[in-house]
Design a protein around this motif. Structure first.
Motif, PDB file in Angstrom:
ATOM      1  N   GLY A 155       0.838  -1.191   0.000  1.00 13.16           N
ATOM      2  CA  GLY A 155       0.000   0.000   0.000  1.00 13.16           C
ATOM      3  C   GLY A 155       0.872   1.239   0.000  1.00 13.16           C
ATOM      4  O   GLY A 155       1.995   1.230   0.523  1.00 13.16           O
ATOM      5  N   ILE A 156       0.360   2.319  -0.604  1.00 17.29           N
ATOM      6  CA  ILE A 156       1.057   3.610  -0.539  1.00 17.29           C
ATOM      7  C   ILE A 156       0.237   4.507   0.374  1.00 17.29           C
ATOM      8  O   ILE A 156      -0.959   4.709   0.151  1.00 17.29           O
ATOM      9  CB  ILE A 156       1.204   4.236  -1.932  1.00 17.29           C
ATOM     10  CG1 ILE A 156       2.059   3.331  -2.804  1.00 17.29           C
ATOM     11  CG2 ILE A 156       1.816   5.617  -1.839  1.00 17.29           C
ATOM     12  CD1 ILE A 156       2.565   3.972  -4.066  1.00 17.29           C
ATOM     13  N   ILE A 157       0.868   5.012   1.437  1.00 17.25           N
ATOM     14  CA  ILE A 157       0.133   5.801   2.435  1.00 17.25           C
ATOM     15  C   ILE A 157       0.860   7.120   2.700  1.00 17.25           C
ATOM     16  O   ILE A 157       2.069   7.211   2.527  1.00 17.25           O
ATOM     17  CB  ILE A 157      -0.045   5.020   3.763  1.00 17.25           C
ATOM     18  CG1 ILE A 157       1.313   4.629   4.363  1.00 17.25           C
ATOM     19  CG2 ILE A 157      -0.916   3.794   3.574  1.00 17.25           C
ATOM     20  CD1 ILE A 157       1.233   3.938   5.728  1.00 17.25           C
ATOM     21  N   SER A 158       0.097   8.133   3.094  1.00 17.40           N
ATOM     22  CA  SER A 158       0.718   9.415   3.454  1.00 17.40           C
ATOM     23  C   SER A 158      -0.335  10.381   3.967  1.00 17.40           C
ATOM     24  O   SER A 158      -1.535  10.130   3.880  1.00 17.40           O
ATOM     25  CB  SER A 158       1.398  10.057   2.241  1.00 17.40           C
ATOM     26  OG  SER A 158       0.442  10.713   1.423  1.00 17.40           O
ATOM     27  N   HIS A 159       0.142  11.508   4.465  1.00 21.93           N
ATOM     28  CA  HIS A 159      -0.704  12.656   4.779  1.00 21.93           C
ATOM     29  C   HIS A 159      -1.182  13.228   3.433  1.00 21.93           C
ATOM     30  O   HIS A 159      -0.500  13.060   2.418  1.00 21.93           O
ATOM     31  CB  HIS A 159       0.139  13.693   5.532  1.00 21.93           C
ATOM     32  CG  HIS A 159      -0.664  14.761   6.196  1.00 21.93           C
ATOM     33  ND1 HIS A 159      -1.193  14.616   7.459  1.00 21.93           N
ATOM     34  CD2 HIS A 159      -1.049  15.986   5.760  1.00 21.93           C
ATOM     35  CE1 HIS A 159      -1.861  15.715   7.778  1.00 21.93           C
ATOM     36  NE2 HIS A 159      -1.783  16.559   6.763  1.00 21.93           N
ATOM     37  N   PRO A 160      -2.342  13.923   3.390  1.00 25.13           N
ATOM     38  CA  PRO A 160      -2.778  14.530   2.124  1.00 25.13           C
ATOM     39  C   PRO A 160      -1.699  15.445   1.539  1.00 25.13           C
ATOM     40  O   PRO A 160      -0.981  16.120   2.279  1.00 25.13           O
ATOM     41  CB  PRO A 160      -4.008  15.353   2.532  1.00 25.13           C
ATOM     42  CG  PRO A 160      -4.499  14.732   3.785  1.00 25.13           C
ATOM     43  CD  PRO A 160      -3.305  14.163   4.475  1.00 25.13           C
ATOM     44  N   LYS A 219       5.420  -9.567 -10.155  1.00 29.72           N
ATOM     45  CA  LYS A 219       4.049  -9.034 -10.300  1.00 29.72           C
ATOM     46  C   LYS A 219       3.822  -8.085  -9.120  1.00 29.72           C
ATOM     47  O   LYS A 219       3.815  -8.504  -7.975  1.00 29.72           O
ATOM     48  CB  LYS A 219       3.032 -10.182 -10.273  1.00 29.72           C
ATOM     49  CG  LYS A 219       1.567  -9.746 -10.137  1.00 29.72           C
ATOM     50  CD  LYS A 219       1.028  -9.132 -11.397  1.00 29.72           C
ATOM     51  CE  LYS A 219      -0.330  -8.440 -11.164  1.00 29.72           C
ATOM     52  NZ  LYS A 219      -1.389  -9.353 -10.786  1.00 29.72           N
ATOM     53  N   ILE A 220       3.689  -6.803  -9.427  1.00 31.41           N
ATOM     54  CA  ILE A 220       3.517  -5.784  -8.391  1.00 31.41           C
ATOM     55  C   ILE A 220       2.054  -5.427  -8.255  1.00 31.41           C
ATOM     56  O   ILE A 220       1.396  -5.086  -9.253  1.00 31.41           O
ATOM     57  CB  ILE A 220       4.306  -4.495  -8.745  1.00 31.41           C
ATOM     58  CG1 ILE A 220       5.724  -4.810  -9.230  1.00 31.41           C
ATOM     59  CG2 ILE A 220       4.288  -3.509  -7.585  1.00 31.41           C
ATOM     60  CD1 ILE A 220       6.709  -5.173  -8.195  1.00 31.41           C
ATOM     61  N   ASN A 221       1.523  -5.493  -7.049  1.00 27.15           N
ATOM     62  CA  ASN A 221       0.146  -5.050  -6.776  1.00 27.15           C
ATOM     63  C   ASN A 221       0.204  -3.827  -5.855  1.00 27.15           C
ATOM     64  O   ASN A 221       0.700  -3.918  -4.732  1.00 27.15           O
ATOM     65  CB  ASN A 221      -0.656  -6.156  -6.077  1.00 27.15           C
ATOM     66  CG  ASN A 221      -0.830  -7.371  -6.963  1.00 27.15           C
ATOM     67  OD1 ASN A 221      -1.293  -7.269  -8.090  1.00 27.15           O
ATOM     68  ND2 ASN A 221      -0.448  -8.546  -6.463  1.00 27.15           N
ATOM     69  N   ILE A 222      -0.272  -2.674  -6.366  1.00 25.39           N
ATOM     70  CA  ILE A 222      -0.255  -1.436  -5.577  1.00 25.39           C
ATOM     71  C   ILE A 222      -1.669  -1.112  -5.117  1.00 25.39           C
ATOM     72  O   ILE A 222      -2.609  -1.169  -5.902  1.00 25.39           O
ATOM     73  CB  ILE A 222       0.214  -0.220  -6.407  1.00 25.39           C
ATOM     74  CG1 ILE A 222       1.575  -0.461  -7.040  1.00 25.39           C
ATOM     75  CG2 ILE A 222       0.247   1.036  -5.556  1.00 25.39           C
ATOM     76  CD1 ILE A 222       2.053   0.714  -7.876  1.00 25.39           C
ATOM     77  N   LEU A 223      -1.808  -0.748  -3.854  1.00 25.25           N
ATOM     78  CA  LEU A 223      -3.070  -0.209  -3.353  1.00 25.25           C
ATOM     79  C   LEU A 223      -2.817   1.237  -2.947  1.00 25.25           C
ATOM     80  O   LEU A 223      -2.107   1.499  -1.981  1.00 25.25           O
ATOM     81  CB  LEU A 223      -3.586  -1.025  -2.156  1.00 25.25           C
ATOM     82  CG  LEU A 223      -4.209  -2.367  -2.539  1.00 25.25           C
ATOM     83  CD1 LEU A 223      -3.143  -3.408  -2.836  1.00 25.25           C
ATOM     84  CD2 LEU A 223      -5.111  -2.886  -1.437  1.00 25.25           C
ATOM     85  N   ASP A 224      -3.342   2.157  -3.750  1.00 30.29           N
ATOM     86  CA  ASP A 224      -3.184   3.595  -3.473  1.00 30.29           C
ATOM     87  C   ASP A 224      -4.339   4.016  -2.580  1.00 30.29           C
ATOM     88  O   ASP A 224      -5.496   3.892  -2.948  1.00 30.29           O
ATOM     89  CB  ASP A 224      -3.199   4.373  -4.795  1.00 30.29           C
ATOM     90  CG  ASP A 224      -3.152   5.882  -4.579  1.00 30.29           C
ATOM     91  OD1 ASP A 224      -2.705   6.312  -3.500  1.00 30.29           O
ATOM     92  OD2 ASP A 224      -3.567   6.630  -5.482  1.00 30.29           O
ATOM     93  N   THR A 225      -4.030   4.491  -1.390  1.00 31.34           N
ATOM     94  CA  THR A 225      -5.075   4.771  -0.388  1.00 31.34           C
ATOM     95  C   THR A 225      -5.372   6.262  -0.300  1.00 31.34           C
ATOM     96  O   THR A 225      -4.540   7.091  -0.675  1.00 31.34           O
ATOM     97  CB  THR A 225      -4.613   4.298   1.005  1.00 31.34           C
ATOM     98  OG1 THR A 225      -3.445   5.054   1.362  1.00 31.34           O
ATOM     99  CG2 THR A 225      -4.285   2.826   1.016  1.00 31.34           C
ATOM    100  N   PRO A 226      -6.544   6.633   0.246  1.00 32.51           N
ATOM    101  CA  PRO A 226      -6.810   8.053   0.473  1.00 32.51           C
ATOM    102  C   PRO A 226      -5.873   8.584   1.561  1.00 32.51           C
ATOM    103  O   PRO A 226      -5.632   7.921   2.555  1.00 32.51           O
ATOM    104  CB  PRO A 226      -8.259   8.080   0.991  1.00 32.51           C
ATOM    105  CG  PRO A 226      -8.797   6.712   0.796  1.00 32.51           C
ATOM    106  CD  PRO A 226      -7.636   5.780   0.698  1.00 32.51           C
ATOM    107  N   GLY A 227      -5.342   9.792   1.362  1.00 32.89           N
ATOM    108  CA  GLY A 227      -4.484  10.386   2.384  1.00 32.89           C
ATOM    109  C   GLY A 227      -5.290  11.192   3.382  1.00 32.89           C
ATOM    110  O   GLY A 227      -4.929  11.317   4.541  1.00 32.89           O
TER     111      GLY A 227
END
Length: 526
Positions: A14-19, A80-88
């Protein structure tokens, strides 16, 4: 043998961060490096028609923020890369918390100007609960930001995790030259195209090489030599096992919007990020290389295609091989269920797949049988753990603005709540419906989607509530007495579980003291 080979290829993160730290931009650039897209979209520009691929919902395009987790897959260097882009945005944090149950590691994006922000700290807490391995990407080096050493100290202090730089920036802001990889001793000087991949790495195995002075200038070359010597002296050698145990976070520097440092991040990530990990059910620990399939639903999305009122459940494959068209056991409903339409995603674009392996995220077309947290298996009855609902922060009563559209409103509310957009509580008394959210922006999203996807209009009236507490007691008589005495404050959640709607912290404490036999829980999973 095929199962073990497929597992070894998978990296799900997952990719996570502050907005506004640049998370969605980084996702775009990873897709660009992976060859999954030819040019990157713009997350925040009205001049550019092509929006970021992972922000496809209408309201996301209008506001330039992510409000739902997007799932994307691509191949890179035989992996095989699986990305989950999450809401910041913190208003959509619950979607992010659930998504973190479906990944094996995370990349945390930090703005070099602002440093570690509050939402980043909260997300780190969720990672720590599961010992999820974390890589930090310090972004926006093309801007005048804070000193890299200060940023490293702040990460260690605020996120309470040891760090180890694996790349290092050469200057910053207007004089930013690029990044030096401490993994393979190579210098990367990019031209900084925002949509194409420019420049190649320059191998400099010896920092005393005069070519370094030629490329970046004598002052910056000498500064880099000093920095690298200091890093190697102060920080212990990077230990992959410590990283995988969630004890140390490797740090990379770059500028996602300009493609600086992204390739170094991706190349290192595929080398040391974990393969699909074992996961716990109520019964036991399930290992990915077991022959029998099992997985769980961590997200549901209705109306991904506005022309077809479809509903897709996102499933994380945990063990064995998933095959399209095969009958699987739906543990909660205790019945067999078959999926003839199974997809994998590139954000909104999707392709039909016949099989999937541990680590993969598949989309299952569903008519309403599945809920978040459901387990699918080949007959085993244990449910996967760890996808709770949390007590919301803000509560508002639903006011129907058009009595002729009551059915559309009910259907819309139910479907959106099943997605986990927010939580719906129905009072036993007076049939009042209350929506609870983590943040105020959620109500705008719900109103917008009800109008555009279900043609239903509603208003939200604020309510003075402190917490929604799930209640339970081993003494059924005492539980019934409690419900009778507090019937005005008893509601049910979407699953029919009893909830006590407390109006204040002091009042809740008093009620807890008066009814010691009743258990009050702030999460639905207890």
């Amino acid at each position: 043998m095929a199962l073990k080979e497929e597992i070894a290829k998978r990296r799900t993160f997952g990719i996570i961060s502050h907005p506004d730290a640049g998370k969605t931009t980084l996702t775009e650039k990873l897709l660009l490096f992976g060859g999954a897209i030819q040019s990157a979209g713009a997350v925040k520009s009205n001049k550019i028609k092509m929006h970021a691929r992972s922000d496809w919902m209408e309201i996301e395009k209008q506001r330039g923020i992510s409000v739902a987790t997007s799932v994307m897959g691509f191949n890179y260097k035989d992996k095989k890369i699986n990305i989950l882009d999450t809401p910041g945005h913190q208003d959509f944090a619950e979607d992010t918390y659930r998504t973190l149950t479906a990944v094996d590691s995370v990349i945390m994006v930090i703005d070099c100007v602002k440093g570690v922000e509050m939402q980043t700290e909260k997300l780190m807490e969720v990672c720590r609960m599961r010992n999820t391995p974390v890589i930090c990407f310090i972004n926006k080096l093309d801007r005048e930001g804070r000193d890299p050493y200060d940023l490293l100290d702040e990460i260690e202090e605020k996120l309470r995790i040891k760090v180890r730089p694996l790349s290092w920036p050469i200057s910053m802001g207007k004089t930013f030259k690029g990044v030096y990889s401490l993994v393979n001793n190579s210098l990367h000087l990019f031209k900084g195209s925002k949509s194409k991949l420019d420049g190649e790495g320059l191998n400099i195995t010896d920092l005393s090489d005069p070519q370094l002075d030629t490329e970046v200038g004598e002052n910056d070359a000498n500064q880099l030599r000093e920095d690298v010597e200091l890093i190697e002296g102060v920080y212990s050698k990077f230990d992959v096992e410590e990283y995988r145990a969630g004890k140390v976070a490797p740090v990379f520097f770059g500028s996602a919007v300009n493609n600086f440092g992204v390739k170094e991040l991706l190349d290192s990530f595929i080398d040391f990020a974990p393969e699909p990990l074992p996961r716990e059910t109520e019964e036991r620990l399930v290992k990915p290389d077991e022959n029998k399939f099992s997985g769980f639903i961590f997200k549901i999305h209705a109306n991904m295609d506005p022309n077809h009122r479809n509903r897709i459940a996102f499933a994380r494959i945990c063990a064995g091989k998933f095959e399209r068209g095969k009958n699987y056991f739906h543990v909660r409903d205790n019945k067999k269920i078959r999926f003839s339409n199974t997809t994998m995603f590139m954000a909104q674009e999707k392709e039909l797949v016949d099989e999937a392996w541990p680590g993969d995220i598949v989309g299952l077309y569903d008519t309403g049988n599945l809920k978040i947290g459901d387990t699918l298996s080949e007959g085993e009855k244990g449910m996967y753990k760890g996808i709770p609902s949390f007590s919301p922060e803000i509560f508002k009563e639903v006011i129907n603005k058009d009595a002729m559209k009551t059915k559309q409103l009910e259907k819309g509310l139910n479907q959106l709540m099943e997605e986990g957009v927010a939580q719906l509580f129905s009072y036993e008394l007076g049939a009042r419906k209350v929506v609870g959210t983590v943040g105020a922006l959620q109500f705008e999203v719900i109103q917008h989607r009800l109008k555009n996807e279900y043609n239903a209009s509603c208003d939200f009236m604020p309510m003075n509530l402190y917490k929604a507490c799930w209640i339970h007691s081993t003494d059924k008589k005492k539980l019934n007495e409690f419900i009778d005495s507090k019937f005005r404050h008893i509601a049910k959640d979407k699953d029919g579980k009893l909830v006590f709607m407390a109006e204040s912290k002091a009042w809740l404490s008093m009620v807890q003291d008066n009814f010691p036999e009743i258990e009050f829980h702030f999460t639905s999973e207890f």
